[in-house]
Design a protein around this motif. Structure first.
Motif, short mmCIF file in Angstrom:
data_model
loop_
_atom_site.label_atom_id
_atom_site.label_comp_id
_atom_site.label_asym_id
_atom_site.label_seq_id
_atom_site.Cartn_x
_atom_site.Cartn_y
_atom_site.Cartn_z
N ASP A 69 0.82 -1.21 0.00
CA ASP A 69 0.00 0.00 0.00
C ASP A 69 0.86 1.27 0.00
OD1 ASP A 69 -2.09 -1.72 0.03
OD2 ASP A 69 -2.76 -1.26 2.08
N LEU A 70 1.98 1.21 0.72
CA LEU A 70 2.89 2.36 0.76
C LEU A 70 3.44 2.66 -0.64
CD1 LEU A 70 4.43 4.38 2.64
CD2 LEU A 70 6.22 2.65 2.83
N MET A 71 3.79 1.61 -1.39
CA MET A 71 4.31 1.83 -2.74
C MET A 71 3.22 2.30 -3.71
SD MET A 71 7.47 1.79 -3.15
CE MET A 71 7.29 2.00 -4.91
N VAL A 72 1.99 1.82 -3.52
CA VAL A 72 0.88 2.32 -4.36
C VAL A 72 0.73 3.83 -4.13
CG1 VAL A 72 -1.63 2.28 -4.65
CG2 VAL A 72 -0.36 0.13 -4.48
N LYS A 73 0.79 4.24 -2.85
CA LYS A 73 0.69 5.67 -2.52
C LYS A 73 1.87 6.45 -3.10
CE LYS A 73 -0.04 5.12 2.02
NZ LYS A 73 -0.10 5.45 3.45
N ALA A 74 3.06 5.85 -3.03
CA ALA A 74 4.27 6.55 -3.51
C ALA A 74 4.20 6.79 -5.02
CB ALA A 74 5.51 5.74 -3.15
N VAL A 75 3.81 5.76 -5.76
CA VAL A 75 3.72 5.89 -7.23
C VAL A 75 2.65 6.91 -7.59
CG1 VAL A 75 3.08 4.66 -9.35
CG2 VAL A 75 4.63 3.59 -7.71
N HIS A 76 1.53 6.85 -6.91
CA HIS A 76 0.44 7.79 -7.18
C HIS A 76 0.91 9.23 -6.90
CE1 HIS A 76 -3.74 8.99 -7.63
NE2 HIS A 76 -3.58 9.76 -6.57
N ALA A 77 1.62 9.40 -5.79
CA ALA A 77 2.09 10.75 -5.40
C ALA A 77 3.09 11.30 -6.42
CB ALA A 77 2.71 10.70 -4.01
N VAL A 78 4.01 10.45 -6.88
CA VAL A 78 5.01 10.91 -7.85
C VAL A 78 4.33 11.25 -9.17
CG1 VAL A 78 6.98 10.21 -9.26
CG2 VAL A 78 6.95 9.69 -6.82
N ASN A 79 3.45 10.38 -9.65
CA ASN A 79 2.79 10.64 -10.94
C ASN A 79 1.94 11.91 -10.90
OD1 ASN A 79 4.05 8.42 -11.96
ND2 ASN A 79 2.27 7.07 -11.88
N ALA A 80 1.38 12.23 -9.74
CA ALA A 80 0.57 13.45 -9.61
C ALA A 80 1.42 14.72 -9.73
CB ALA A 80 -0.16 13.45 -8.26
N GLU A 81 2.74 14.58 -9.51
CA GLU A 81 3.63 15.75 -9.57
C GLU A 81 4.02 16.11 -11.01
OE1 GLU A 81 4.75 17.64 -7.03
OE2 GLU A 81 3.68 16.47 -5.50
N ASN A 82 3.85 15.15 -11.94
CA ASN A 82 4.20 15.39 -13.35
C ASN A 82 5.63 15.93 -13.49
OD1 ASN A 82 3.66 15.40 -16.11
ND2 ASN A 82 2.93 17.51 -16.10
N VAL A 83 6.57 15.25 -12.86
CA VAL A 83 7.95 15.74 -12.81
C VAL A 83 8.66 15.52 -14.14
CG1 VAL A 83 8.24 15.42 -10.32
CG2 VAL A 83 8.79 13.53 -11.88
N ASP A 84 9.81 16.19 -14.29
CA ASP A 84 10.62 16.02 -15.50
C ASP A 84 11.41 14.72 -15.48
OD1 ASP A 84 10.24 18.53 -17.05
OD2 ASP A 84 10.90 19.43 -15.16
N PHE A 85 11.86 14.33 -14.29
CA PHE A 85 12.78 13.18 -14.22
C PHE A 85 12.61 12.49 -12.88
CE2 PHE A 85 17.03 11.26 -13.65
CZ PHE A 85 17.11 10.55 -14.84
N ILE A 86 12.88 11.18 -12.87
CA ILE A 86 12.79 10.41 -11.62
C ILE A 86 14.12 9.71 -11.38
CG2 ILE A 86 11.63 8.51 -10.41
CD1 ILE A 86 9.13 9.14 -12.12
N ALA A 87 14.64 9.85 -10.17
CA ALA A 87 15.91 9.20 -9.79
C ALA A 87 15.63 8.19 -8.69
CB ALA A 87 16.90 10.25 -9.30
N LEU A 88 16.11 6.96 -8.91
CA LEU A 88 15.97 5.89 -7.93
C LEU A 88 17.37 5.55 -7.42
CD1 LEU A 88 13.60 3.58 -10.07
CD2 LEU A 88 12.95 5.43 -8.50
N THR A 89 17.58 5.71 -6.11
CA THR A 89 18.96 5.65 -5.61
C THR A 89 19.26 4.44 -4.71
OG1 THR A 89 18.28 7.38 -4.02
CG2 THR A 89 19.56 8.08 -5.91
N GLY A 90 18.71 3.29 -5.08
CA GLY A 90 19.20 2.04 -4.52
C GLY A 90 18.53 1.50 -3.28
N ASP A 91 18.99 0.30 -2.90
CA ASP A 91 18.40 -0.50 -1.83
C ASP A 91 16.92 -0.79 -2.13
OD1 ASP A 91 20.73 -0.91 -0.50
OD2 ASP A 91 20.18 0.13 1.34
N TYR A 92 16.75 -1.48 -3.26
CA TYR A 92 15.40 -1.91 -3.66
C TYR A 92 14.96 -3.07 -2.78
CZ TYR A 92 17.15 0.94 -7.32
OH TYR A 92 17.71 2.00 -7.97
N VAL A 93 15.95 -3.91 -2.37
CA VAL A 93 15.67 -5.09 -1.56
C VAL A 93 16.52 -5.00 -0.28
CG1 VAL A 93 15.36 -6.38 -3.71
CG2 VAL A 93 17.52 -6.58 -2.46
N THR A 94 16.25 -5.91 0.67
CA THR A 94 17.10 -5.97 1.87
C THR A 94 17.99 -7.20 1.83
OG1 THR A 94 15.44 -4.78 3.16
CG2 THR A 94 17.10 -6.01 4.40
N ASP A 95 17.37 -8.39 1.85
CA ASP A 95 18.18 -9.61 1.84
C ASP A 95 17.61 -10.70 0.94
OD1 ASP A 95 15.97 -10.31 3.32
OD2 ASP A 95 17.02 -10.30 5.24
#
Ligand code: FE2
Length: 279
Positions: A69-95
């Motif tokens: 649910d947190l990621m659904v909210k995060a994607v929705h929030a980013v897409n609502a901003e209509n930004v120029d660029f998106i940067a993903l800076t690591g630690d997608y997983v833990t172990d």
């Protein structure tokens, strides 16, 4: 009717505060997405790029059963901003490198005007090879930068995006990462561990480095903002905006948690950065 004196009221509140803090830290705050907005002036930014917006997301440490649910909210929030660029800076997983697959179902829905780029975190590198992640991100149309850079062409002007390998037991190569970028061209560097900022800027001025890794401390002292727990390669720079000479750094608090799923006075964060040219 039962009535408390002022003194009893204060004593009751003081007694209840630790319980409330524990409930907040374990049950509420890890799910409480926040959006941080910062304007950052980059003296070398071409005037055509004044107002260029970047959404930075970091440190997902994705747990499919808890963070969906947190990621659904995060994607929705980013897409609502209509930004120029998106940067993903690591630690997608833990172990567990396999959780990258359900996380990509979220990340592949991110939208921006001029693309997305991703870099590697130490936990990613500790669980699988860079090639493993690169293939998965590339398949989703997201360049995965390990000691390399790419170039955006916007309104006839260039902006370089560079990404290093993870630093903690990885093989970061700043010279290779920045290779071919003209000395006077602005560069945005994605470097998971923030303390590597000093190594990067020894090679050349880094107009803006975007980092994560620290989770902003994950638990901070309210009002003061002091983060008592430090992590290797995140001891000198912990959270927020820093400037050293002609180089600048922004560190996100990230979205997920490592270790215990706990956050206090340090909510999950999406950073929306608006770049300004010097006037
Ligand atoms: Fe992390």
């Amino acid at each position: 009717m039962f009535k408390l004196t002022r003194r009893q009221t204060i004593q009751t509140l003081l007694a209840a505060a630790p319980v409330a803090a524990v409930i907040d830290a374990f049950l509420i705050e890890p799910n409480l997405l926040s959006v941080t907005r910062r304007e950052i002036t980059l003296p070398r930014l071409p005037s055509e790029l004044d107002g260029f917006t970047i959404a930075q997301l970091s440190d997902f440490h994705y747990k499919p059963d808890k963070d969906h649910d947190l990621m659904v909210k995060a994607v929705h929030a980013v897409n609502a901003e209509n930004v120029d660029f998106i940067a993903l800076t690591g630690d997608y997983v833990t172990d567990d490198s396999a959780v990258i697959t359900p996380l990509m179902e979220h990340l592949s829905q991110l939208q921006s005007k001029h693309g997305i780029a991703a870099s590697m975190g130490n936990h990613d590198g500790w669980t699988h090879s860079g090639d493993y992640y690169r293939k998965i991100f590339t398949k989703a149309g997201i360049p995965f930068l390990i000691n390399q850079n790419t170039e955006l062409n916007i309104k006839g002007t260039r902006l370089h995006i560079a990404g290093t390998d993870y630093v903690w037991l990885g093989s970061p190569d700043p010279a290779k990462t920045l290779k071919g970028i003209p000395a006077n061209s602005p560069v945005i560097a994605l470097v998971h561990e923030p303390d590597y900022f000093d190594t990067m800027r020894a090679i050349r001025d880094i107009d803006l480095q975007l980092s994560g890794h620290t989770h902003g401390g994950q638990c901070r002292v309210p009002l003061i903002g002091y983060a008592p727990v430090k992590v290797k390669y995140g001891e000198n720079y912990v959270y927020g905006h820093y400037q050293e000479a002609n180089s600048q750094l922004f560190i996100s608090r990230g979205i997920g948690t490592s270790g215990m799923r706990v956050r206090f006075a340090c909510a999950p964060e999406i950073a929306i950065l608006t770049l300004r040219c010097a006037i």
